[in-house]
Design a protein around this motif. Structure first.
Motif, PDB file in Angstrom:
ATOM      1  N   ALA A  97      -9.834 -38.438  20.131  1.00  0.00           N
ATOM      2  CA  ALA A  97      -9.310 -37.289  19.381  1.00  0.00           C
ATOM      3  C   ALA A  97      -9.262 -36.037  20.266  1.00  0.00           C
ATOM      4  O   ALA A  97      -8.374 -35.193  20.110  1.00  0.00           O
ATOM      5  CB  ALA A  97     -10.176 -37.028  18.150  1.00  0.00           C
ATOM      6  N   LEU A  98     -10.200 -35.915  21.202  1.00  0.00           N
ATOM      7  CA  LEU A  98     -10.248 -34.740  22.086  1.00  0.00           C
ATOM      8  C   LEU A  98      -9.342 -34.900  23.305  1.00  0.00           C
ATOM      9  O   LEU A  98      -9.195 -33.970  24.103  1.00  0.00           O
ATOM     10  CB  LEU A  98     -11.698 -34.499  22.548  1.00  0.00           C
ATOM     11  CG  LEU A  98     -12.666 -34.058  21.443  1.00  0.00           C
ATOM     12  CD1 LEU A  98     -14.112 -34.213  21.908  1.00  0.00           C
ATOM     13  CD2 LEU A  98     -12.399 -32.623  21.014  1.00  0.00           C
ATOM     14  N   GLY A  99      -8.761 -36.082  23.473  1.00  0.00           N
ATOM     15  CA  GLY A  99      -7.827 -36.302  24.580  1.00  0.00           C
ATOM     16  C   GLY A  99      -8.501 -36.461  25.933  1.00  0.00           C
ATOM     17  O   GLY A  99      -7.912 -36.113  26.969  1.00  0.00           O
ATOM     18  N   VAL A 100      -9.734 -37.007  25.964  1.00  0.00           N
ATOM     19  CA  VAL A 100     -10.451 -37.105  27.248  1.00  0.00           C
ATOM     20  C   VAL A 100     -10.722 -38.555  27.666  1.00  0.00           C
ATOM     21  O   VAL A 100     -11.618 -38.805  28.473  1.00  0.00           O
ATOM     22  CB  VAL A 100     -11.778 -36.292  27.216  1.00  0.00           C
ATOM     23  CG1 VAL A 100     -11.485 -34.800  27.102  1.00  0.00           C
ATOM     24  CG2 VAL A 100     -12.701 -36.749  26.089  1.00  0.00           C
ATOM     25  N   GLU A 101      -9.910 -39.491  27.148  1.00  0.00           N
ATOM     26  CA  GLU A 101     -10.111 -40.895  27.541  1.00  0.00           C
ATOM     27  C   GLU A 101      -9.911 -41.104  29.046  1.00  0.00           C
ATOM     28  O   GLU A 101     -10.634 -41.883  29.674  1.00  0.00           O
ATOM     29  CB  GLU A 101      -9.149 -41.797  26.774  1.00  0.00           C
ATOM     30  CG  GLU A 101      -9.597 -42.082  25.357  1.00  0.00           C
ATOM     31  CD  GLU A 101      -8.554 -42.885  24.608  1.00  0.00           C
ATOM     32  OE1 GLU A 101      -8.783 -44.089  24.422  1.00  0.00           O
ATOM     33  OE2 GLU A 101      -7.517 -42.316  24.225  1.00  0.00           O
ATOM     34  N   THR A 102      -8.931 -40.417  29.636  1.00  0.00           N
ATOM     35  CA  THR A 102      -8.707 -40.551  31.090  1.00  0.00           C
ATOM     36  C   THR A 102      -9.931 -40.082  31.866  1.00  0.00           C
ATOM     37  O   THR A 102     -10.308 -40.667  32.884  1.00  0.00           O
ATOM     38  CB  THR A 102      -7.460 -39.734  31.506  1.00  0.00           C
ATOM     39  OG1 THR A 102      -6.364 -40.211  30.748  1.00  0.00           O
ATOM     40  CG2 THR A 102      -7.163 -39.890  32.984  1.00  0.00           C
ATOM     41  N   ASN A 103     -10.566 -39.022  31.372  1.00  0.00           N
ATOM     42  CA  ASN A 103     -11.770 -38.532  32.044  1.00  0.00           C
ATOM     43  C   ASN A 103     -12.903 -39.551  31.979  1.00  0.00           C
ATOM     44  O   ASN A 103     -13.681 -39.699  32.922  1.00  0.00           O
ATOM     45  CB  ASN A 103     -12.216 -37.206  31.421  1.00  0.00           C
ATOM     46  CG  ASN A 103     -11.165 -36.132  31.577  1.00  0.00           C
ATOM     47  OD1 ASN A 103     -10.383 -35.901  30.663  1.00  0.00           O
ATOM     48  ND2 ASN A 103     -11.094 -35.507  32.731  1.00  0.00           N
ATOM     49  N   ILE A 104     -12.975 -40.265  30.857  1.00  0.00           N
ATOM     50  CA  ILE A 104     -13.987 -41.314  30.740  1.00  0.00           C
ATOM     51  C   ILE A 104     -13.703 -42.429  31.753  1.00  0.00           C
ATOM     52  O   ILE A 104     -14.619 -42.934  32.417  1.00  0.00           O
ATOM     53  CB  ILE A 104     -14.037 -41.847  29.291  1.00  0.00           C
ATOM     54  CG1 ILE A 104     -14.785 -40.821  28.426  1.00  0.00           C
ATOM     55  CG2 ILE A 104     -14.701 -43.219  29.224  1.00  0.00           C
ATOM     56  CD1 ILE A 104     -14.914 -41.193  26.981  1.00  0.00           C
ATOM     57  N   ALA A 105     -12.429 -42.766  31.914  1.00  0.00           N
ATOM     58  CA  ALA A 105     -12.064 -43.798  32.898  1.00  0.00           C
ATOM     59  C   ALA A 105     -12.430 -43.341  34.313  1.00  0.00           C
ATOM     60  O   ALA A 105     -12.950 -44.125  35.117  1.00  0.00           O
ATOM     61  CB  ALA A 105     -10.566 -44.097  32.796  1.00  0.00           C
ATOM     62  N   GLU A 106     -12.181 -42.066  34.619  1.00  0.00           N
ATOM     63  CA  GLU A 106     -12.532 -41.544  35.953  1.00  0.00           C
ATOM     64  C   GLU A 106     -14.044 -41.560  36.169  1.00  0.00           C
ATOM     65  O   GLU A 106     -14.520 -41.904  37.255  1.00  0.00           O
ATOM     66  CB  GLU A 106     -11.982 -40.117  36.110  1.00  0.00           C
ATOM     67  CG  GLU A 106     -10.454 -40.080  36.215  1.00  0.00           C
ATOM     68  CD  GLU A 106      -9.850 -38.686  36.149  1.00  0.00           C
ATOM     69  OE1 GLU A 106      -8.615 -38.580  36.267  1.00  0.00           O
ATOM     70  OE2 GLU A 106     -10.598 -37.694  35.953  1.00  0.00           O
ATOM     71  N   LEU A 107     -14.779 -41.209  35.140  1.00  0.00           N
ATOM     72  CA  LEU A 107     -16.248 -41.257  35.229  1.00  0.00           C
ATOM     73  C   LEU A 107     -16.736 -42.670  35.521  1.00  0.00           C
ATOM     74  O   LEU A 107     -17.626 -42.882  36.345  1.00  0.00           O
ATOM     75  CB  LEU A 107     -16.848 -40.821  33.890  1.00  0.00           C
ATOM     76  CG  LEU A 107     -17.343 -39.404  33.716  1.00  0.00           C
ATOM     77  CD1 LEU A 107     -17.816 -39.215  32.288  1.00  0.00           C
ATOM     78  CD2 LEU A 107     -18.463 -39.075  34.698  1.00  0.00           C
ATOM     79  N   GLU A 108     -16.149 -43.628  34.823  1.00  0.00           N
ATOM     80  CA  GLU A 108     -16.546 -45.029  35.025  1.00  0.00           C
ATOM     81  C   GLU A 108     -16.225 -45.481  36.452  1.00  0.00           C
ATOM     82  O   GLU A 108     -17.017 -46.155  37.106  1.00  0.00           O
ATOM     83  CB  GLU A 108     -15.824 -45.944  34.028  1.00  0.00           C
ATOM     84  CG  GLU A 108     -16.244 -45.759  32.581  1.00  0.00           C
ATOM     85  CD  GLU A 108     -17.639 -46.287  32.277  1.00  0.00           C
ATOM     86  OE1 GLU A 108     -18.227 -46.984  33.127  1.00  0.00           O
ATOM     87  OE2 GLU A 108     -18.144 -45.986  31.174  1.00  0.00           O
ATOM     88  N   ALA A 109     -15.017 -45.104  36.929  1.00  0.00           N
ATOM     89  CA  ALA A 109     -14.569 -45.586  38.240  1.00  0.00           C
ATOM     90  C   ALA A 109     -15.255 -44.862  39.396  1.00  0.00           C
ATOM     91  O   ALA A 109     -15.607 -45.489  40.401  1.00  0.00           O
ATOM     92  CB  ALA A 109     -13.054 -45.421  38.349  1.00  0.00           C
ATOM     93  N   PHE A 110     -15.430 -43.555  39.263  1.00  0.00           N
ATOM     94  CA  PHE A 110     -15.839 -42.750  40.419  1.00  0.00           C
ATOM     95  C   PHE A 110     -17.160 -42.006  40.234  1.00  0.00           C
ATOM     96  O   PHE A 110     -17.690 -41.442  41.190  1.00  0.00           O
ATOM     97  CB  PHE A 110     -14.733 -41.737  40.755  1.00  0.00           C
ATOM     98  CG  PHE A 110     -13.379 -42.390  40.922  1.00  0.00           C
ATOM     99  CD1 PHE A 110     -13.175 -43.345  41.907  1.00  0.00           C
ATOM    100  CD2 PHE A 110     -12.324 -42.085  40.070  1.00  0.00           C
ATOM    101  CE1 PHE A 110     -11.942 -43.969  42.052  1.00  0.00           C
ATOM    102  CE2 PHE A 110     -11.090 -42.697  40.211  1.00  0.00           C
ATOM    103  CZ  PHE A 110     -10.894 -43.657  41.206  1.00  0.00           C
ATOM    104  N   GLY A 111     -17.654 -41.938  39.004  1.00  0.00           N
ATOM    105  CA  GLY A 111     -18.934 -41.264  38.764  1.00  0.00           C
ATOM    106  C   GLY A 111     -18.811 -39.781  38.502  1.00  0.00           C
ATOM    107  O   GLY A 111     -19.820 -39.105  38.295  1.00  0.00           O
ATOM    108  N   PHE A 112     -17.567 -39.238  38.503  1.00  0.00           N
ATOM    109  CA  PHE A 112     -17.385 -37.822  38.169  1.00  0.00           C
ATOM    110  C   PHE A 112     -15.952 -37.604  37.693  1.00  0.00           C
ATOM    111  O   PHE A 112     -15.068 -38.433  37.943  1.00  0.00           O
ATOM    112  CB  PHE A 112     -17.692 -36.908  39.373  1.00  0.00           C
ATOM    113  CG  PHE A 112     -16.722 -37.025  40.514  1.00  0.00           C
ATOM    114  CD1 PHE A 112     -16.813 -38.073  41.417  1.00  0.00           C
ATOM    115  CD2 PHE A 112     -15.703 -36.095  40.686  1.00  0.00           C
ATOM    116  CE1 PHE A 112     -15.914 -38.190  42.468  1.00  0.00           C
ATOM    117  CE2 PHE A 112     -14.792 -36.201  41.738  1.00  0.00           C
ATOM    118  CZ  PHE A 112     -14.910 -37.264  42.637  1.00  0.00           C
TER     119      PHE A 112
END
Ligand code: FE2
Length: 297
Positions: free
Chosen positions: A21-36
């Motif tokens: 809902a907040l539009g931050v799914e891509t950020n979650i993917a980046e966190l998973e892949a790169f840690g930040f």
């Protein structure tokens, strides 16, 4: 796909729906892949002048603070240079607003589970050129090997332009999966160590951005060569069984009230731990049981 009410995921269904809902799914993917990851200002839901207001408050507190009362300032080998302003939550409601921002909290609950707690809220302010902060991860006191999941996480409000010249954070992408603290042999050359600087990437961000990283992610700061001020506020969260770095027992109930039970829980007012002969308060214990959300409400 549609995220259902899934009893097997310990509250991740609700957290993921919030993230979507907040539009931050891509950020979650980046966190998973790169840690930040970096959430830009237009995605954090705060007003346009929010970072400016936070910066003004940090500058005011820095001007008013008696630096001799800050223990860290007495040490020659302090890990970070410039000013660090601690225990912000109790100092102004604006900092509570920053900690309770829905995007900020969504990353806390995503990385640490819905029973997560506030660990600390500290402003890092560098007004003059400054040395680097050495490579480290924020899992202070957690011995190597680190669990693959984070014990803590860092959600930082960026208050000025973060560039290499301004001494931004440097990350080692993917280091959240190393599951250990860096050694002296893994300090980059600009910190005075032997590690190839190509291993480190600068986090470039504009004021009002959020820099978010996993508690295992190796990071340092670039040497600050600019004369312009550089500041961020690190909001750190921890898992429910970790002892928070800051003690919020002095936080006025008047400051907690507008945010209700969620802030009370985040600052330990509903902790089930610490009971005596009377035993734990069952209501508080049920709050942190993973099945609670699906079985009882
Ligand atoms: Fe750190």
């Amino acid at each position: 796909m549609e995220i259902g009410n899934w009893r097997s995921v310990a509250g991740m269904d609700a957290t993921y729906r919030e993230a979507r809902a907040l539009g931050v799914e891509t950020n979650i993917a980046e966190l998973e892949a790169f840690g930040f990851t970096v959430v830009p200002p237009e995605k954090n839901g705060a007003s346009k002048d929010f970072a400016k207001r936070l910066m003004a408050k940090v500058a005011q507190l820095a001007a008013e603070e008696d630096t001799s009362q800050v223990d860290l300032n007495k040490h020659e080998n302090r890990p970070a240079y410039g000013r660090q302003l601690f225990h912000l939550l109790a100092k102004d409601p604006l900092f509570i607003e920053a900690a309770m921002n829905p995007v900020v909290r969504t990353f806390g609950s995503y990385l640490l589970g819905r029973s997560y707690l506030l660990y600390s809220m500290v402003a890092f302010l560098k007004e003059a050129p400054a040395r680097s902060t050495p490579m480290h991860c924020d899992s202070v006191g957690v011995p190597t090997p680190l669990p693959f999941y984070g014990s803590v996480c860092n959600v930082s409000w960026v208050l000025t332009d973060y560039t290499v010249e301004n001494g931004t954070l440097g990350m080692v992408p993917g280091s959240h999966r190393f599951c250990r603290h860096p050694t002296d042999f893994e300090q980059p050359k600009f910190v005075g160590g032997p590690m190839d600087e190509a291993m480190v990437t600068p986090v470039l961000a504009e004021p009002g951005s959020l820099i978010i990283f996993h508690g295992n992610t190796w990071h340092c700061t670039y040497p600050k060569t600019s004369e312009t001020a550089r500041a961020h506020i690190a909001t750190a969260f921890c898992r429910n069984y970790i002892n928070p770095a800051e003690d919020y027992s002095d936080l006025s109930p008047d400051l907690i009230k507008p945010y209700g039970d969620e802030l009370a829980r985040l600052v330990g007012r509903k902790a089930w731990q610490g009971y005596g002969a009377e035993g734990p308060k069952l209501d508080d214990m049920l709050l942190v049981r993973p099945a609670y959300q699906t079985m009882y409400g």
